[in-house]
Scaffold this motif. Structure first.
Motif, PDB file in Angstrom:
ATOM      1  N   PHE A   6       0.810  -1.217   0.000  1.00 40.74           N
ATOM      2  CA  PHE A   6       0.000   0.000   0.000  1.00 40.74           C
ATOM      3  C   PHE A   6       0.848   1.275   0.000  1.00 40.74           C
ATOM      4  CE2 PHE A   6      -3.352  -2.956   1.625  1.00 40.74           C
ATOM      5  CZ  PHE A   6      -4.178  -2.822   0.514  1.00 40.74           C
ATOM      6  N   GLN A   7       2.168   1.123   0.016  1.00 42.31           N
ATOM      7  CA  GLN A   7       3.048   2.261  -0.266  1.00 42.31           C
ATOM      8  C   GLN A   7       3.106   2.525  -1.773  1.00 42.31           C
ATOM      9  OE1 GLN A   7       4.656   4.143   2.199  1.00 42.31           O
ATOM     10  NE2 GLN A   7       3.359   2.899   3.544  1.00 42.31           N
ATOM     11  N   LYS A   8       2.734   1.483  -2.562  1.00 45.88           N
ATOM     12  CA  LYS A   8       2.832   1.576  -4.020  1.00 45.88           C
ATOM     13  C   LYS A   8       1.483   1.821  -4.687  1.00 45.88           C
ATOM     14  CE  LYS A   8       6.286  -2.082  -3.601  1.00 45.88           C
ATOM     15  NZ  LYS A   8       6.473  -3.531  -3.749  1.00 45.88           N
ATOM     16  N   CYS A   9       0.382   1.526  -3.991  1.00 52.16           N
ATOM     17  CA  CYS A   9      -0.932   1.634  -4.627  1.00 52.16           C
ATOM     18  C   CYS A   9      -2.003   1.978  -3.602  1.00 52.16           C
ATOM     19  CB  CYS A   9      -1.288   0.320  -5.337  1.00 52.16           C
ATOM     20  SG  CYS A   9      -1.423  -1.096  -4.218  1.00 52.16           S
ATOM     21  N   ASP A  10      -3.172   2.388  -4.117  1.00 54.90           N
ATOM     22  CA  ASP A  10      -4.304   2.725  -3.243  1.00 54.90           C
ATOM     23  C   ASP A  10      -5.141   1.500  -2.898  1.00 54.90           C
ATOM     24  OD1 ASP A  10      -4.095   5.738  -3.190  1.00 54.90           O
ATOM     25  OD2 ASP A  10      -4.192   5.399  -5.346  1.00 54.90           O
ATOM     26  N   VAL A  11      -5.329   0.621  -3.883  1.00 52.50           N
ATOM     27  CA  VAL A  11      -6.065  -0.627  -3.684  1.00 52.50           C
ATOM     28  C   VAL A  11      -5.358  -1.725  -4.463  1.00 52.50           C
ATOM     29  CG1 VAL A  11      -8.310   0.534  -3.415  1.00 52.50           C
ATOM     30  CG2 VAL A  11      -7.626  -0.342  -5.652  1.00 52.50           C
ATOM     31  N   ILE A  12      -5.634  -2.974  -4.091  1.00 59.29           N
ATOM     32  CA  ILE A  12      -5.125  -4.135  -4.828  1.00 59.29           C
ATOM     33  C   ILE A  12      -6.313  -4.824  -5.489  1.00 59.29           C
ATOM     34  CG2 ILE A  12      -3.999  -6.395  -4.624  1.00 59.29           C
ATOM     35  CD1 ILE A  12      -2.513  -5.247  -2.155  1.00 59.29           C
ATOM     36  N   LEU A  13      -6.178  -5.132  -6.768  1.00 61.46           N
ATOM     37  CA  LEU A  13      -7.229  -5.847  -7.492  1.00 61.46           C
ATOM     38  C   LEU A  13      -6.787  -7.290  -7.682  1.00 61.46           C
ATOM     39  CD1 LEU A  13      -9.202  -4.529 -10.557  1.00 61.46           C
ATOM     40  CD2 LEU A  13      -8.417  -6.891 -10.482  1.00 61.46           C
TER      41      LEU A  13
END
Length: 487
Positions: free
Chosen positions: A389-396
């Motif tokens: 979550f340092q790299k993205c807002d959500v995980i799909l």
């Protein structure tokens, strides 16, 4: 898609239909169609009509009501309801009538919810098909030769078959999201601690979480907002301390970063992968950025989950001994034999299998090798999500690597059934929120689901992302079964 809750609430408020008429429609549909899908194990028609009558009086007097007032709904049979039999779909709890309400049901009663009945589930929430229920499994309303999923299969079957507007299930390792995926519905597993577990009959206390199964994302947000309150009776409960999720559903997602961890896609079926790749393209068209990365520690998720969850189950289920409540064997010579025979006769095969596994990993000589190691790896997985979550807002990710499996699949291959949890259990290990939403169909017309995973207490974010996809994809990926109530 239009919110079913808002639509029905508007019809009642404008006096186009009374709550009693609406409720009777659902009760009539249950009488007609439940025998096909076995979603309900304990209908509560009398209680439902009493609640509906009270709502009609409030509307007539001009009283302001909550969005959930008068909406016919259901509860999984492991959520305690005072004076209403609550069995966890196990022979060992048949005849058990709780003397208190679960906090979530207390909240919904205060909001004038209409309870149609208690719904089917895997025994003590242990299973992925609903077939371990002592009442027989709930069936998939889109194809009666396939399962509804588990363990909250009855809720998904009822909502998917239009026999309830929404329902509350519980998610220990995917038990809300997996049946939602199988039945073409929205299933929200909230952050651990966002919703009170008081009155939820425990399977694995550090994993269990109550959440909604609904027809649309907005409905899931409305129910989540209602039940995510601080509760002093649950020491792990914080409630939702931020903005209501339903107020965040129309925010732009342009520039939002969606993470794709390749490990989630290992071994998934081609048609599931194709549907999710199409969903990724929809998100790109909405201005979201796709970020690819590795999460190698995900490969530990299944062993960590089954070791820790079964260990907690072996402790939690020790209270079912035939002395205090529930089933007691009729023939025994002393207390020890009574307890042994009660548990042997009362629990089903899958529950006994998990109790034995949990007792084994906690026993002297094996604790360090299994339980302690699994707890350490749990910390590794929590850290992996924090880094992600340092790299993205959500995980799909896929919700399940496949679509609904045919009846009796579990009996043929229990290990392969466990492996269907591979995409859902990491979220429970880390205590994170995730929402499953429909994203397409396989070659036989069965629904495919994908999940959006967020950081702790980011329900408004993941629900907004889900709502944006739902709006862009349209009704084409949201199936409706040809049964139940049509409104």
């Amino acid at each position: 898609m239009e919110s079913q809750i808002k639509k029905l609430s508007g019809l009642m408020q404008s006096r186009q239909i009374s709550c009693q008429e609406l409720t009777q429609n659902y009760l009539d549909a249950m009488e007609r169609d439940n025998k096909k899908i076995n979603a309900y194990v304990n209908p509560t028609a009398e209680l439902a009509m009493e609640a509906a009558k009270a709502v009609d009086k409030k509307i007539a007097s001009g009283e302001e009501l909550s969005p959930l007032a008068g909406i016919p709904m259901t509860l999984k049979d492991n959520i305690s309801t005072k004076g209403i039999e609550t069995t966890c779909c196990s022979n060992i709890l048949k005849g058990y009538y709780p003397i208190y309400n679960a906090t979530v049901w207390e909240i919904l009663q205060q909001q004038n919810a209409v309870l149609l009945g208690k719904t089917n589930m895997d025994e003590f929430a242990m299973g992925s098909s609903c077939e371990t229920s002592c009442f027989g499994g709930a069936l998939n309303p889109h194809d009666l030769s396939h399962v509804a999923g588990g363990s909250s299969g009855g809720v998904a079957s009822a909502v998917g078959g239009n026999l309830a507007v929404y329902g509350l299930g519980s998610d220990t390792g995917g038990s809300i999201r997996q049946p939602a995926s199988f039945c073409g519905l929205v299933g929200l597993k909230p952050t651990y601690g966002a919703v009170s577990r008081y009155g939820l009959i425990a399977y694995a206390s550090s994993f269990d979480q109550i959440g909604p199964i609904t027809a649309t994302v907005e409905d899931a947000a409305l129910v989540y907002d209602a039940i995510s309150r601080y509760d002093e009776k649950d020491s792990t409960c914080r409630g939702n301390t931020g903005k209501p999720a339903s107020e965040s559903l129309n925010n732009s997602i342009k520039g939002k970063k969606i993470g794709i961890a390749k490990e989630y896609f290992d071994g998934i079926r081609d048609d599931v992968n194709d549907a999710i790749q199409n969903a990724i393209k929809v998100y790109e068209s909405l201005g979201a950025q796709i970020v690819y990365f590795d999460m190698p520690s995900l490969k530990y998720s299944l062993p960590v989950y089954y070791i820790l969850a079964c260990a907690e189950a072996s402790s939690n289920l020790g209270r079912y001994d035939g002395i205090r409540y529930g089933y007691r064997t009729p023939h025994y010579s002393d207390r020890n034999e009574m307890i042994c025979k009660t548990r042997s006769e009362g629990f089903g095969k899958e529950v006994k299998r998990r109790i034995l596994l949990g007792t084994y990993v906690l026993s002297a000589g094996y604790y360090d090798a299994y339980y302690k190691k699994a707890q350490n790896l749990r910390g590794t997985l929590v850290k992996a999500f924090q880094d992600a979550f340092q790299k993205c807002d959500v995980i799909l990710a896929p919700t399940v690597p496949m679509t609904a499996f045919p009846l009796n699949f579990t009996a043929q291959d229990a290990v392969e059934t466990y492996q269907t949890d591979i995409c859902t259990v990491p979220v429970n290990i880390a205590g994170l929120p995730a929402v499953s939403i429909p994203c397409g169909f396989d070659g036989t017309g069965l629904p495919i689901g994908m999940q959006l995973i967020g950081n702790s207490f980011s329900e408004p974010t993941i629900l907004n992302m889900a709502h944006q996809y739902e709006s862009a994809a349209g009704n084409s990926v949201f199936p409706r079964a040809d049964m139940g109530v049509k409104l």
